[in-house]
Design an enzyme around this catalytic site. Sequence first.
Site, PDB file in Angstrom:
ATOM      1  N   SER A   1       0.713  -1.261   0.131  1.00 34.96           N
ATOM      2  CA  SER A   1      -0.101  -0.148  -0.003  1.00 34.96           C
ATOM      3  C   SER A   1       0.841   1.358   0.214  1.00 34.96           C
ATOM      4  O   SER A   1       1.715   1.306   0.469  1.00 34.96           O
ATOM      5  CB  SER A   1      -0.527  -0.035   1.471  1.00 34.96           C
ATOM      6  OG  SER A   1      -1.282   1.340   1.589  1.00 34.96           O
TER       7      SER A   1
ATOM      8  N   TYR B   1      -2.359  -1.297   9.880  1.00 36.52           N
ATOM      9  CA  TYR B   1      -2.243  -1.377   8.727  1.00 36.52           C
ATOM     10  C   TYR B   1      -0.955  -0.973   7.868  1.00 36.52           C
ATOM     11  O   TYR B   1      -0.489  -1.134   7.436  1.00 36.52           O
ATOM     12  CB  TYR B   1      -3.055  -0.483   8.154  1.00 36.52           C
ATOM     13  CG  TYR B   1      -3.519  -0.348   6.684  1.00 36.52           C
ATOM     14  CD1 TYR B   1      -4.997  -1.611   5.758  1.00 36.52           C
ATOM     15  CD2 TYR B   1      -2.824   0.192   5.628  1.00 36.52           C
ATOM     16  CE1 TYR B   1      -4.300  -1.589   5.029  1.00 36.52           C
ATOM     17  CE2 TYR B   1      -3.118   0.096   4.866  1.00 36.52           C
ATOM     18  CZ  TYR B   1      -3.789  -0.878   3.880  1.00 36.52           C
ATOM     19  OH  TYR B   1      -4.052  -0.979   2.275  1.00 36.52           O
TER      20      TYR B   1
END
Length: 250
Positions: free
Chosen positions: A140, A153
């Site tokens: 990401s 995350y």
Amino acid sequence: MERQVVLITGGASGIGYAAASAWVRNGLRVVISDINVKAGEAAEHALRAESADVRFIPADVSSSSACAGLIAEVMSRHGRLDIAFNNAGIAGPAAKVADCPMDEWRRTIDINLFGIYYCLAAELKAFTAQGHGVAINMASVYGKRGVAGGSAYCASKHAVIGLTKSAALEYGKKGIRINALCPGFIETPLTRGIDSTVPTSTMDALVARSANRRYGSADEIAQAAVWLASDGAAYLNGTAIDVDGGFLAA
């Protein structure tokens, strides 16, 4: 020459499903896996309208034995595994570091990091025996920067990039390529889940900082994955490709 076989985890929806569809259109034999059996079966049914060479195998990537079993079943059915898109993941909790529920932190790491590690470890054994293979790990843009309220995350995605680089150094000489994709803000069920805890105005403000000033589509990330697995990207190994509309350029 037999058609290549590709495995996509988290393949029942979002980027995973878009990638499966793209590889089907390119003539590959496609295996999708997902923890959601109902969604996985629906995805298999939809993809079979384009190709009979699609299979759904349910698996929980947070389980090492499930991941090993998944790769073993792919090899048993097809006798080969050419491409693995380790895509399954979750958004994780929206909480400050000191306030993050430990069970949610562990679940995020178990799925986003250990899930990729478990799959990759099993895939690399198959690739090594074959003498070739391509793995694409889902990272990401938040594997390259931080975000307040998203420590679990971010930690998982930073770790995925580190894992990708180390694995590439270890296995590149064996004819194996391992890279990561770093999407920005993509319109998928996952980002809609994030939207339920992060105000839409905040998400829109972040997107407005990117060069393209828009959300990306699942198909745009899928096309990047297809290219990254192709011979056109043969000299890429151990890298993390930003597909973020210029978000990290800001």
